[in-house]
Design a protein around this motif. Structure first.
Motif, mmCIF file in Angstrom:
data_model
loop_
_atom_site.group_PDB
_atom_site.id
_atom_site.type_symbol
_atom_site.label_atom_id
_atom_site.label_comp_id
_atom_site.label_asym_id
_atom_site.label_seq_id
_atom_site.Cartn_x
_atom_site.Cartn_y
_atom_site.Cartn_z
ATOM 1 N N TYR A 152 39.880 40.822 69.000
ATOM 2 C CA TYR A 152 39.786 39.886 67.882
ATOM 3 C C TYR A 152 39.870 40.617 66.542
ATOM 4 N N VAL A 153 40.272 39.871 65.523
ATOM 5 C CA VAL A 153 40.333 40.408 64.167
ATOM 6 C C VAL A 153 39.507 39.514 63.250
ATOM 7 N N THR A 154 38.701 40.108 62.402
ATOM 8 C CA THR A 154 38.024 39.369 61.329
ATOM 9 C C THR A 154 38.351 40.092 60.029
ATOM 10 N N LEU A 155 38.973 39.391 59.122
ATOM 11 C CA LEU A 155 39.450 40.021 57.885
ATOM 12 C C LEU A 155 38.443 39.915 56.745
ATOM 13 N N THR A 156 37.530 38.971 56.820
ATOM 14 C CA THR A 156 36.590 38.753 55.726
ATOM 15 C C THR A 156 35.608 39.924 55.601
ATOM 16 N N THR A 157 35.372 40.334 54.380
ATOM 17 C CA THR A 157 34.372 41.362 54.092
ATOM 18 C C THR A 157 33.409 40.826 53.039
ATOM 19 N N ALA A 158 32.353 41.559 52.803
ATOM 20 C CA ALA A 158 31.387 41.148 51.781
ATOM 21 C C ALA A 158 32.037 41.034 50.406
ATOM 22 N N ASP A 159 33.114 41.774 50.197
ATOM 23 C CA ASP A 159 33.771 41.772 48.886
ATOM 24 C C ASP A 159 34.838 40.695 48.747
ATOM 25 N N THR A 160 35.264 40.082 49.862
ATOM 26 C CA THR A 160 36.342 39.081 49.770
ATOM 27 C C THR A 160 35.828 37.646 49.824
ATOM 28 N N MET A 178 24.736 39.992 55.283
ATOM 29 C CA MET A 178 24.892 40.095 56.730
ATOM 30 C C MET A 178 26.231 40.747 57.103
ATOM 31 N N LEU A 179 27.267 40.502 56.298
ATOM 32 C CA LEU A 179 28.585 41.065 56.603
ATOM 33 C C LEU A 179 28.627 42.573 56.428
ATOM 34 N N ARG A 180 27.638 43.115 55.750
ATOM 35 C CA ARG A 180 27.591 44.570 55.562
ATOM 36 C C ARG A 180 26.970 45.276 56.770
ATOM 37 N N ARG A 181 26.390 44.492 57.673
ATOM 38 C CA ARG A 181 25.792 45.083 58.868
ATOM 39 C C ARG A 181 26.855 45.280 59.942
#
Length: 320
Positions: A152-160, A178-181
Protein backbone atom coordinates in the motif's frame (compact mmCIF):
# COMPACT_ATOMS: atom_id res chain seq x y z
CA UNK A 1 -25.39 7.31 -29.54
CA UNK A 2 -25.58 6.05 -33.07
CA UNK A 3 -22.85 3.99 -34.68
CA UNK A 4 -21.74 7.10 -36.59
CA UNK A 5 -21.39 9.04 -33.33
CA UNK A 6 -19.31 6.19 -31.96
CA UNK A 7 -16.42 7.07 -34.25
CA UNK A 8 -16.37 10.47 -32.60
CA UNK A 9 -16.72 9.15 -29.05
CA UNK A 10 -13.98 6.53 -29.29
CA UNK A 11 -10.70 7.57 -30.85
CA UNK A 12 -9.73 5.56 -33.94
CA UNK A 13 -6.90 3.49 -32.47
CA UNK A 14 -8.91 2.70 -29.35
CA UNK A 15 -11.98 1.78 -31.39
CA UNK A 16 -9.88 -0.61 -33.51
CA UNK A 17 -8.30 -2.14 -30.38
CA UNK A 18 -11.66 -2.71 -28.71
CA UNK A 19 -13.09 -4.18 -31.91
CA UNK A 20 -10.27 -6.74 -32.06
CA UNK A 21 -11.39 -8.07 -28.68
CA UNK A 22 -15.04 -8.58 -29.64
CA UNK A 23 -16.53 -11.86 -30.80
CA UNK A 24 -16.87 -12.51 -34.54
CA UNK A 25 -19.89 -10.65 -35.87
CA UNK A 26 -20.12 -8.24 -32.93
CA UNK A 27 -19.89 -4.45 -33.18
CA UNK A 28 -20.20 -1.45 -30.91
CA UNK A 29 -23.62 0.12 -31.33
CA UNK A 30 -23.68 2.70 -28.54
CA UNK A 31 -21.46 4.37 -25.94
CA UNK A 32 -22.26 6.16 -22.71
CA UNK A 33 -19.94 8.26 -20.58
CA UNK A 34 -19.95 7.04 -16.97
CA UNK A 35 -19.60 9.76 -14.37
CA UNK A 36 -18.15 9.55 -10.89
CA UNK A 37 -14.48 8.85 -11.59
CA UNK A 38 -11.72 11.31 -10.80
CA UNK A 39 -8.58 10.11 -12.60
CA UNK A 40 -9.87 8.17 -15.61
CA UNK A 41 -12.40 8.43 -18.42
CA UNK A 42 -15.03 5.69 -18.15
CA UNK A 43 -17.40 4.58 -20.90
CA UNK A 44 -19.99 1.86 -21.15
CA UNK A 45 -19.88 0.24 -24.57
CA UNK A 46 -23.01 -1.53 -25.78
CA UNK A 47 -22.05 -4.33 -28.15
CA UNK A 48 -24.46 -5.77 -30.70
CA UNK A 49 -24.21 -9.57 -30.74
CA UNK A 50 -24.68 -12.02 -33.62
CA UNK A 51 -28.05 -13.20 -32.33
CA UNK A 52 -29.48 -9.67 -32.38
CA UNK A 53 -29.04 -9.03 -28.67
CA UNK A 54 -26.61 -6.77 -26.83
CA UNK A 55 -24.05 -6.98 -24.05
CA UNK A 56 -22.14 -4.25 -22.23
CA UNK A 57 -18.44 -3.67 -21.65
CA UNK A 58 -16.65 -0.89 -19.78
CA UNK A 59 -13.60 0.97 -21.07
CA UNK A 60 -11.25 2.78 -18.69
CA UNK A 61 -8.82 5.24 -20.29
CA UNK A 62 -6.25 7.47 -18.62
CA UNK A 63 -6.27 10.55 -20.83
CA UNK A 64 -5.60 13.48 -18.50
CA UNK A 65 -1.90 14.48 -18.44
CA UNK A 66 -1.69 14.21 -14.62
CA UNK A 67 -3.06 10.64 -14.70
CA UNK A 68 -1.06 9.22 -17.62
CA UNK A 69 2.14 9.23 -15.54
CA UNK A 70 0.74 6.56 -13.22
CA UNK A 71 -1.49 4.80 -15.73
CA UNK A 72 0.76 1.80 -16.40
CA UNK A 73 1.02 0.89 -12.72
CA UNK A 74 -2.69 1.42 -12.02
CA UNK A 75 -3.87 -0.56 -15.04
CA UNK A 76 -1.48 -3.41 -14.32
CA UNK A 77 -2.78 -3.48 -10.74
CA UNK A 78 -6.36 -3.62 -11.93
CA UNK A 79 -5.66 -6.29 -14.54
CA UNK A 80 -3.87 -8.37 -11.92
CA UNK A 81 -6.68 -7.95 -9.40
CA UNK A 82 -9.42 -8.85 -11.88
CA UNK A 83 -7.50 -11.96 -12.91
CA UNK A 84 -6.90 -12.91 -9.28
CA UNK A 85 -10.54 -12.46 -8.29
CA UNK A 86 -11.92 -14.72 -11.01
CA UNK A 87 -13.59 -17.62 -9.24
CA UNK A 88 -13.07 -16.25 -5.71
CA UNK A 89 -16.67 -15.27 -5.06
CA UNK A 90 -15.79 -11.56 -4.89
CA UNK A 91 -18.04 -10.04 -7.59
CA UNK A 92 -15.65 -8.07 -9.79
CA UNK A 93 -15.64 -7.30 -13.52
CA UNK A 94 -14.02 -9.78 -15.85
CA UNK A 95 -10.85 -8.66 -17.62
CA UNK A 96 -11.19 -8.54 -21.41
CA UNK A 97 -8.00 -6.74 -22.45
CA UNK A 98 -5.49 -4.20 -21.19
CA UNK A 99 -3.12 -1.79 -22.93
CA UNK A 100 -1.24 -0.18 -20.02
CA UNK A 101 1.36 1.66 -22.10
CA UNK A 102 -0.90 2.81 -24.96
CA UNK A 103 0.89 0.54 -27.41
CA UNK A 104 -2.36 0.12 -29.37
CA UNK A 105 -4.68 2.88 -28.09
CA UNK A 106 -4.42 6.64 -28.00
CA UNK A 107 -4.28 6.43 -24.19
CA UNK A 108 -3.52 3.68 -21.63
CA UNK A 109 -6.73 1.65 -21.41
CA UNK A 110 -8.43 -1.39 -19.91
CA UNK A 111 -11.51 -3.20 -21.23
CA UNK A 112 -13.68 -5.21 -18.84
CA UNK A 113 -17.14 -6.68 -18.49
CA UNK A 114 -19.95 -4.51 -17.16
CA UNK A 115 -21.59 -5.28 -13.81
CA UNK A 116 -25.31 -4.90 -13.25
CA UNK A 117 -26.60 -2.52 -10.60
CA UNK A 118 -25.91 1.10 -9.77
CA UNK A 119 -24.08 3.07 -7.13
CA UNK A 120 -26.35 4.30 -4.35
CA UNK A 121 -25.31 7.44 -2.49
CA UNK A 122 -28.65 8.47 -0.98
CA UNK A 123 -29.27 8.59 2.76
CA UNK A 124 -32.43 6.51 2.34
CA UNK A 125 -31.83 2.84 3.04
CA UNK A 126 -28.30 3.42 4.33
CA UNK A 127 -28.84 1.48 7.55
CA UNK A 128 -29.60 -1.63 5.47
CA UNK A 129 -26.64 -1.10 3.11
CA UNK A 130 -23.88 -0.76 5.73
CA UNK A 131 -23.87 -4.42 6.87
CA UNK A 132 -23.53 -5.85 3.32
CA UNK A 133 -20.80 -3.30 2.59
CA UNK A 134 -18.93 -4.55 5.66
CA UNK A 135 -19.46 -8.21 4.73
CA UNK A 136 -18.19 -7.53 1.23
CA UNK A 137 -15.01 -5.96 2.56
CA UNK A 138 -14.44 -8.94 4.85
CA UNK A 139 -14.69 -11.22 1.79
CA UNK A 140 -12.13 -9.12 -0.07
CA UNK A 141 -9.71 -9.32 2.85
CA UNK A 142 -10.15 -13.10 2.92
CA UNK A 143 -8.62 -13.44 -0.58
CA UNK A 144 -5.18 -15.03 -0.39
CA UNK A 145 -3.26 -14.28 -3.59
CA UNK A 146 -0.48 -16.64 -4.66
CA UNK A 147 1.54 -13.53 -5.48
CA UNK A 148 1.07 -10.46 -3.34
CA UNK A 149 0.29 -7.15 -5.01
CA UNK A 150 2.49 -4.18 -4.26
CA UNK A 151 2.53 -2.72 -0.76
CA UNK A 152 0.00 0.00 0.00
CA UNK A 153 0.94 3.64 -0.47
CA UNK A 154 -0.05 6.58 1.73
CA UNK A 155 1.08 9.94 0.40
CA UNK A 156 -0.26 12.23 3.12
CA UNK A 157 2.25 13.61 5.61
CA UNK A 158 1.95 15.94 8.56
CA UNK A 159 3.10 18.75 6.27
CA UNK A 160 0.63 18.12 3.43
CA UNK A 161 -2.61 18.03 5.46
CA UNK A 162 -4.97 20.85 4.47
CA UNK A 163 -6.70 22.17 7.57
CA UNK A 164 -10.17 23.55 6.71
CA UNK A 165 -11.23 26.92 8.08
CA UNK A 166 -13.05 27.00 11.39
CA UNK A 167 -12.06 23.52 12.55
CA UNK A 168 -11.38 22.30 16.07
CA UNK A 169 -7.74 23.40 16.06
CA UNK A 170 -6.68 21.29 19.04
CA UNK A 171 -8.20 18.11 17.59
CA UNK A 172 -6.57 18.66 14.20
CA UNK A 173 -3.18 19.46 15.74
CA UNK A 174 -3.32 16.23 17.73
CA UNK A 175 -4.42 14.30 14.65
CA UNK A 176 -1.58 15.72 12.58
CA UNK A 177 0.87 14.76 15.32
CA UNK A 178 -0.27 11.16 14.89
CA UNK A 179 1.10 11.17 11.32
CA UNK A 180 4.56 11.87 12.68
CA UNK A 181 4.55 8.54 14.51
CA UNK A 182 5.67 5.29 12.87
CA UNK A 183 2.80 3.30 11.37
CA UNK A 184 1.68 0.39 13.59
CA UNK A 185 2.76 -3.12 12.68
CA UNK A 186 0.06 -5.17 10.96
CA UNK A 187 -0.87 -8.53 9.50
CA UNK A 188 -1.04 -8.07 5.74
CA UNK A 189 -4.25 -8.50 3.76
CA UNK A 190 -5.32 -8.14 0.15
CA UNK A 191 -6.75 -4.60 -0.10
CA UNK A 192 -9.06 -2.93 -2.56
CA UNK A 193 -7.58 0.37 -1.34
CA UNK A 194 -10.45 2.51 -2.68
CA UNK A 195 -13.43 0.70 -1.18
CA UNK A 196 -16.39 3.06 -0.71
CA UNK A 197 -20.05 3.31 -1.79
CA UNK A 198 -19.14 4.88 -5.13
CA UNK A 199 -17.29 1.69 -6.12
CA UNK A 200 -19.92 -0.80 -4.96
CA UNK A 201 -22.99 -1.05 -7.22
CA UNK A 202 -26.24 -2.32 -5.74
CA UNK A 203 -29.42 -3.80 -7.12
CA UNK A 204 -32.14 -1.79 -5.37
CA UNK A 205 -35.79 -2.94 -5.66
CA UNK A 206 -37.82 0.22 -6.52
CA UNK A 207 -40.42 -0.51 -3.86
CA UNK A 208 -38.01 -1.71 -1.18
CA UNK A 209 -34.77 0.31 -0.77
CA UNK A 210 -33.91 -1.72 2.34
CA UNK A 211 -33.66 -4.82 0.15
CA UNK A 212 -30.60 -3.56 -1.71
CA UNK A 213 -28.14 -6.27 -2.79
CA UNK A 214 -24.50 -5.77 -3.81
CA UNK A 215 -23.88 -6.71 -7.44
CA UNK A 216 -20.14 -6.10 -7.58
CA UNK A 217 -17.06 -4.13 -6.63
CA UNK A 218 -15.33 -1.97 -9.25
CA UNK A 219 -12.18 0.16 -9.65
CA UNK A 220 -9.31 -2.11 -8.60
CA UNK A 221 -6.58 0.23 -9.85
CA UNK A 222 -5.09 0.67 -6.37
CA UNK A 223 -5.25 -2.99 -5.27
CA UNK A 224 -2.51 -3.44 -2.67
CA UNK A 225 -1.17 -5.44 0.25
CA UNK A 226 -1.43 -3.90 3.70
CA UNK A 227 -3.49 -3.53 6.89
CA UNK A 228 -7.20 -4.35 6.72
CA UNK A 229 -7.76 -1.24 8.82
CA UNK A 230 -6.71 0.94 5.90
CA UNK A 231 -9.64 -0.26 3.76
CA UNK A 232 -11.98 0.04 6.74
CA UNK A 233 -10.73 3.56 7.36
CA UNK A 234 -11.25 4.65 3.75
CA UNK A 235 -14.83 3.44 3.61
CA UNK A 236 -15.48 4.97 7.03
CA UNK A 237 -14.25 8.38 5.88
CA UNK A 238 -16.42 8.28 2.76
CA UNK A 239 -19.51 7.30 4.74
CA UNK A 240 -18.80 10.08 7.24
CA UNK A 241 -18.63 12.68 4.48
CA UNK A 242 -21.57 11.32 2.50
CA UNK A 243 -23.96 10.68 5.36
CA UNK A 244 -22.54 12.18 8.54
CA UNK A 245 -19.75 11.36 11.02
CA UNK A 246 -21.79 8.79 12.95
CA UNK A 247 -21.88 6.53 9.88
CA UNK A 248 -18.10 6.59 9.62
CA UNK A 249 -17.91 5.35 13.18
CA UNK A 250 -20.65 2.79 12.54
CA UNK A 251 -18.91 1.15 9.58
CA UNK A 252 -15.88 0.15 11.64
CA UNK A 253 -18.25 -1.58 14.09
CA UNK A 254 -20.10 -3.30 11.23
CA UNK A 255 -16.82 -4.63 9.84
CA UNK A 256 -16.05 -6.39 13.13
CA UNK A 257 -19.63 -7.65 13.41
CA UNK A 258 -19.22 -9.19 9.94
CA UNK A 259 -16.17 -11.15 11.09
CA UNK A 260 -13.47 -8.74 10.02
CA UNK A 261 -10.25 -8.74 12.03
CA UNK A 262 -8.87 -5.24 12.61
CA UNK A 263 -5.80 -4.38 14.68
CA UNK A 264 -6.02 -5.64 18.25
CA UNK A 265 -5.34 -2.27 19.89
CA UNK A 266 -7.93 0.51 19.64
CA UNK A 267 -5.15 3.08 19.24
CA UNK A 268 -3.82 1.24 16.19
CA UNK A 269 -7.27 1.01 14.58
CA UNK A 270 -7.80 4.71 15.16
CA UNK A 271 -4.38 5.55 13.72
CA UNK A 272 -5.45 4.31 10.27
CA UNK A 273 -8.83 6.00 10.48
CA UNK A 274 -7.27 9.32 11.44
CA UNK A 275 -4.68 8.95 8.69
CA UNK A 276 -7.34 8.38 6.04
CA UNK A 277 -9.48 11.24 7.29
CA UNK A 278 -6.54 13.62 7.07
CA UNK A 279 -5.66 12.31 3.61
CA UNK A 280 -9.14 13.31 2.46
CA UNK A 281 -8.45 16.89 3.56
CA UNK A 282 -6.18 17.28 0.54
CA UNK A 283 -8.85 16.37 -2.01
CA UNK A 284 -12.22 17.47 -0.61
CA UNK A 285 -13.11 19.33 -3.80
CA UNK A 286 -12.21 16.37 -5.99
CA UNK A 287 -14.22 14.00 -3.80
CA UNK A 288 -17.31 16.18 -3.51
CA UNK A 289 -17.72 17.04 -7.19
CA UNK A 290 -18.70 13.50 -8.39
CA UNK A 291 -21.16 13.22 -5.49
CA UNK A 292 -22.90 16.42 -6.59
CA UNK A 293 -22.96 15.17 -10.19
CA UNK A 294 -24.63 12.01 -8.91
CA UNK A 295 -27.44 14.03 -7.34
CA UNK A 296 -26.14 14.92 -3.88
CA UNK A 297 -26.19 18.63 -4.74
CA UNK A 298 -26.25 19.63 -1.07
CA UNK A 299 -22.72 18.27 -0.57
CA UNK A 300 -20.87 21.50 -1.24
CA UNK A 301 -17.18 21.74 -0.43
CA UNK A 302 -18.06 23.63 2.76
CA UNK A 303 -20.52 20.96 3.91
CA UNK A 304 -18.05 18.17 3.26
CA UNK A 305 -15.29 20.06 5.09
CA UNK A 306 -17.58 20.55 8.08
CA UNK A 307 -18.37 16.84 8.16
CA UNK A 308 -14.68 16.00 7.88
CA UNK A 309 -13.92 18.26 10.84
CA UNK A 310 -16.67 16.63 12.90
CA UNK A 311 -15.42 13.16 11.97
CA UNK A 312 -11.76 13.87 12.77
CA UNK A 313 -12.81 15.45 16.07
CA UNK A 314 -14.94 12.40 16.92
CA UNK A 315 -11.99 10.10 16.24
CA UNK A 316 -9.68 12.14 18.44
CA UNK A 317 -12.33 12.18 21.20
CA UNK A 318 -12.42 8.38 20.97
CA UNK A 319 -8.66 8.34 21.42
CA UNK A 320 -9.06 10.34 24.57
Amino acid sequence: MSTHDEAQALRPLTLAWVSRHLEVGERIVRTEVLHGGITAEMRRLTVGTRDGGTRDLVLRSFAAPFSVEHAEDRLNREAGALTLLTGTGVPAPGLVAVDPTAAHCEYPSLLMTHLAGRTVLADEGLQARVPPLARQLVEIHAVRPAERPRKYVTLTTADTVVVPKGVDAAAWAAAIDMLRRPAPSYEGRFLHRDFHPGNVPFDVPPSRPAGARITGVVDWTAASWGPADLDVAHCSTNLALLHGPAWGLRFAEAYEEAGGVPAAAASERLYWRVRDGLACSEEVRLVAQPWREAGRTELTTQVVEERLDAYVTALMDALG
